[in-house]
Design a protein around this motif. Structure first.
Motif, short mmCIF file in Angstrom:
data_model
loop_
_atom_site.label_atom_id
_atom_site.label_comp_id
_atom_site.label_asym_id
_atom_site.label_seq_id
_atom_site.Cartn_x
_atom_site.Cartn_y
_atom_site.Cartn_z
N LEU A 10 0.82 -1.21 0.00
CA LEU A 10 0.00 0.00 0.00
C LEU A 10 0.86 1.26 0.00
CD1 LEU A 10 -2.80 -0.96 2.55
CD2 LEU A 10 -3.01 -0.74 0.07
N TRP A 11 1.88 1.26 0.82
CA TRP A 11 2.74 2.43 0.97
C TRP A 11 3.50 2.74 -0.32
CZ3 TRP A 11 6.29 2.96 5.86
CH2 TRP A 11 7.00 4.16 5.81
N HIS A 12 4.18 1.75 -0.86
CA HIS A 12 5.10 2.00 -1.96
C HIS A 12 4.51 1.81 -3.35
CE1 HIS A 12 8.35 2.57 0.84
NE2 HIS A 12 8.02 1.44 1.44
N TRP B 65 0.81 2.38 -3.86
CA TRP B 65 -0.46 3.07 -4.02
C TRP B 65 -0.46 4.46 -3.38
CZ3 TRP B 65 -4.99 3.25 -0.49
CH2 TRP B 65 -6.10 3.77 -1.12
N MET B 66 -0.11 4.59 -2.12
CA MET B 66 -0.26 5.86 -1.42
C MET B 66 0.86 6.85 -1.73
SD MET B 66 -1.67 4.48 2.20
CE MET B 66 -2.54 5.92 2.72
N PHE B 67 2.11 6.40 -1.71
CA PHE B 67 3.26 7.26 -1.99
C PHE B 67 4.21 6.55 -2.96
CE2 PHE B 67 1.73 8.66 2.13
CZ PHE B 67 1.66 10.02 1.95
N VAL C 18 4.48 10.75 5.56
CA VAL C 18 4.33 9.30 5.74
C VAL C 18 4.45 8.89 7.21
CG1 VAL C 18 5.14 8.78 3.42
CG2 VAL C 18 6.77 8.82 5.30
N THR D 289 2.32 8.59 9.66
CA THR D 289 1.31 7.64 10.12
C THR D 289 1.64 6.22 9.64
OG1 THR D 289 -0.35 9.37 10.07
CG2 THR D 289 -1.15 7.11 10.16
N LEU D 290 2.01 6.10 8.36
CA LEU D 290 2.39 4.79 7.84
C LEU D 290 3.64 4.26 8.51
CD1 LEU D 290 1.79 5.47 4.05
CD2 LEU D 290 0.44 4.00 5.53
#
Length: 100
Positions: free
Chosen positions: A24-26, A28-30, A87, A89-90
């Protein structure tokens, strides 16, 4: 025969959640620039796979391997939480999952 939930099951669940968080992090989100997306995902996701794979045969050993690999993710989470406000929170979620 009913299987009982153990701390090892919690550990492997946290390892699987860490894998999902990395995707999700790498991805989709950022996401990084397009040319770096697949290498970044490979570096972030592939180290988690052996622990999950080994856990299919031997839960205790899979959690051990996952815990050793999680040291890298703990360091990554701490540095991202301190250095990159968007980032944070992640990164804190990553830290929490590695501590489980």
């Amino acid at each position: 025969m009913k299987m009982r939930w153990t701390i090892l099951h919690t550990g492997i669940l946290a390892l699987a959640a860490l894998l999902v968080l990395q995707i999700l992090w790498h991805a989709w989100m950022f996401p990084p620039p397009a040319a770096q997306r697949w290498p970044t995902l490979a570096v972030c996701v592939l180290p988690l796979v052996p622990g999950l794979w080994i856990a299919g045969r031997n839960l205790r050993r899979g959690v051990l391997v996952g815990g050793i690999v999680s040291l890298f993710y703990f360091c990554h989470g701490v540095s991202a939480a301190w250095g990159d406000a968007p980032v944070r929170t992640l990164a804190c979620a990553e830290i929490a999952l590695t501590l489980i």
